[in-house]
Design a protein around this motif. Structure first.
Motif: not given
Length: 646
Positions: A95-96, A100-101, A140-141, A181-184
């Motif tokens: 989770n750096a 999202c990449y 970027t991905a 959800l990971s963005s939370r």
């Protein structure tokens, strides 16, 4: 279908036109408003040649998959579900800020693998114009997997997307954004299935209390930070509601329950992302160029100033409607403060004090930055490129015997296909030595009658160019047509020269690879290759010239290829001789909205962030030194920022 403003209808039509240019496509479909609009547009444009694909993992909120399936059914688009495995990647779980990449890279890898079975040629996503102003490592991905972004490419922002959804009667037109959800989870805190489950159930509980826009963010120590619109803060602070909420979230595993007094703010975790220095990998190998400037070319300035003005008069057009946009800066008092990047300081911070340091160190550095970040570099083709020359026609008594005109085909071919360009070559008759020449990036098709002698006006071509004066003074003339190898406003890059340079499985240029202007410049350089084979033209004394878009191509051509002895550019403006940082007249935002692929896609990252560019156009003109460069701009052409364009 609801009525919509003309501007939205125009953007809708542009979006559909872009999608119709694809043979088929797969939409990365989350069921959110952006990907829903893209899926609807793809279904309208391509019918059963479009498919929506939803990636499923623990980061997808409960109920989102069923909503996506229902929306696909409503739209009428074929729908597929694929399980993604980002949790198998330590880089994702760590989770750096680039999490999202890794998630998007996994999704696009899965889609690439599905493409043959689904029978699709292109993968598209729902990125829109507003996404460029935020921290979006997933883009970027997308670049690495050659994923297209139709909304972004057609200039639609979030408000446009909602307006288009309403126009199409899509029930999600006002659906709040629902990122994964990971963005939370705060950066640096590990992403685990347990934490995602806690967040999902907490948000479900808040929605059951009548809240629509909300986030439950996870911070170190099992702390929940709740964001709701400011108007809902008072409700959550009521004793009964507060106590019930705290008890419920503690049952889910949270130890501390907090309420963010600033209210709901989508993407606010990105406020914590540190600003990192831009890193650009230098090109491993630069082309071997042969600088050789003949001093007699300086004499051509007299001819250039007189004759080029007459050529410009042919190319100039009346003021265009775009120049009257209300957000365009013409008042010098409104030009923002700016500081130009250092020209004579290397990337390592050393001053450039000798010609050798410039030639061997600083010039290659600057050229690499322009190639990778602005115009796009030309990749090396997997299959060797074969070049063939063929004289199609010769007219030895052109203009009553003043010159010989030839049309010459230059054909390129390899295992990927073939492309060709046709140049017009005019050489004065009765010369005893090789003639110096002017090469022009031409808006006129060299295969057309525009290059015939005017039947009523001696010394002029049908397009008005005064070539008789060139012949009288002993100069040859070469015209290179800008659309032989690439379209004027190319969006598909599936014809012309680009496919010959694609790698296996590639169908679109990567973010750092060549756009339209680089393709135009490449054509002129190949024309120069041909001139080197002729004995009647002195290839060491060839000036390159162009106006407007072709003026941009002119300075980029001369900057790259030192064989051109002089550059003559007129009204080049944005991406030509005008400074990006001034944002006066045409800006980067205006250019990539109307002509999204004249530059490479990396340039989009600097829209409204021009001060972050490590170069500006004064450095482009410096790349032409010590060869002469003539920059012409009309004082009334405020769109091109002529008063400050170098």
């Amino acid at each position: 279908m609801n009525n919509a403003p003309d501007e939205i209808i125009a953007k809708r039509d542009r979006l559909l036109e872009l999608l119709r240019g694809f043979e088929s496509c797969a939409v990365a479909f989350s069921g959110g408003i952006d990907s829903t609009v893209v899926a609807k547009a793809a279904q309208v444009a391509l019918g059963d040649r479009a498919v929506a694909v939803t990636g499923v993992s623990h980061s997808l909120a409960d109920g989102e998959l069923s909503e996506a399936q229902e929306m696909a059914r409503l739209i009428g688009i074929r729908h597929e579900v694929v399980e993604t495995e980002e949790f198998n990647k330590p880089e994702y779980r760590r989770n750096a800020p680039d999490r999202c990449y890794h998630c998007k890279s996994e999704l696009y890898t899965q889609l690439d693998g599905l493409a043959p079975r689904l029978g699709v040629a292109v993968v598209v996503n729902g990125a829109n114009l507003d996404d460029r102003g935020d921290h979006r490592p997933g883009m970027t991905a997308a670049d690495e997997h050659a994923v297209r972004s139709p909304l972004l490419e057609c200039g639609l922002n979030k408000a446009d997307v909602r307006a288009l959804a309403l126009h199409w009667d899509l029930p999600t037109w006002d659906k709040p954004a629902a990122p994964c959800l990971s963005s939370r989870i705060a950066y640096g805190e590990e992403v685990t299935r347990e934490r995602l489950g806690m967040i999902d159930k907490a948000e479900q509980y808040l929605r059951s209390q009548g809240l629509r826009e909300l986030r439950v963010r996870y911070h170190r120590g099992d702390l929940a930070r709740i964001e709701v619109p400011a108007a809902a803060l008072e409700k959550l602070c009521q004793a009964e509601v507060r106590e019930s909420l705290a008890a419920h979230l503690k049952q889910l595993g949270f130890r501390y329950i907090t309420l963010d007094l600033e209210g709901f703010r989508s993407g606010n975790l990105n406020d914590m992302v540190p600003v990192e220095s831009l890193k650009v990998e230098a090109l491993n190998k630069l082309p071997i160029l042969r600088p050789k400037v003949a001093s007699s070319m300086m004499k051509a300035f007299t001819l250039a100033t007189a004759l080029f003005a007459s050529l410009l008069a042919i190319d100039c057009v009346a003021r265009e409607p775009k120049e009257n946009d209300r957000d365009v800066i013409y008042d010098e008092a409104r030009v923002p403060h700016y500081d130009l990047p250092e020209l004579l300081v290397t990337a390592e911070g050393a001053p450039v004090t000798t010609a050798e340091l410039w030639t061997d160190v600083r010039r290659p550095q600057i050229l690499s930055l322009f190639s990778n970040l602005i115009y796009g570099r030309v990749p090396s083709p997997d299959s060797p490129l074969k070049t063939e020359y063929e004289v199609l026609e010769t007219e030895p008594d052109f203009m009553d015997g003043k010159a010989t005109r030839q049309r010459v085909r230059i054909r390129f071919s390899n295992d990927r296909g073939e492309a060709e360009m046709v140049i017009a070559v005019f050489v004065p008759n009765d010369l005893t030595t090789a003639a110096p020449a002017f090469m022009k990036h031409s808006f006129n098709d060299t295969k057309s009658k525009d290059f015939d002698a005017h039947p009523e006006k001696p010394g002029l071509l049908r397009n008005g160019w005064p070539l008789g004066e060139f012949f009288y003074r002993g100069y040859a003339f070469v015209a290179v047509y800008q659309q032989d190898l690439v379209g004027h406003n190319e969006v598909s890059f599936n014809r012309g020269i680009h496919p010959l340079f694609y790698t296996e499985g590639q169908s679109f240029p990567k973010a750092s690879e060549w756009g339209v202007l680089t393709a135009v410049a490449w054509g002129a350089m190949r024309a120069m290759d041909y001139l080197e084979t002729r004995e009647d033209i002195d290839h060491t004394r060839v000036a390159i010239m162009g106006h407007s878009k072709m003026g941009k191509a002119t300075v980029w051509t001369a900057a790259q290829d030192e064989r051109f002895a002089m550059a003559i550019s007129a009204q080049s403006g944005c991406a030509g001789a005008a400074l990006w940082r001034r944002r006066s007249g045409e800006t980067l935002a205006k250019m990539v909205t109307r002509f999204p692929y004249w530059l490479c896609r990396n340039a989009w990252k600097f829209v409204n962030q021009e001060d972050d560019l490590p170069v500006d156009q004064h450095m482009l003109l410096a790349l032409i030194a010590p060869r002469p460069v003539y920059v012409a701009s009309g004082v009334d052409d405020t769109w091109a920022d002529g008063g400050f364009d170098f």
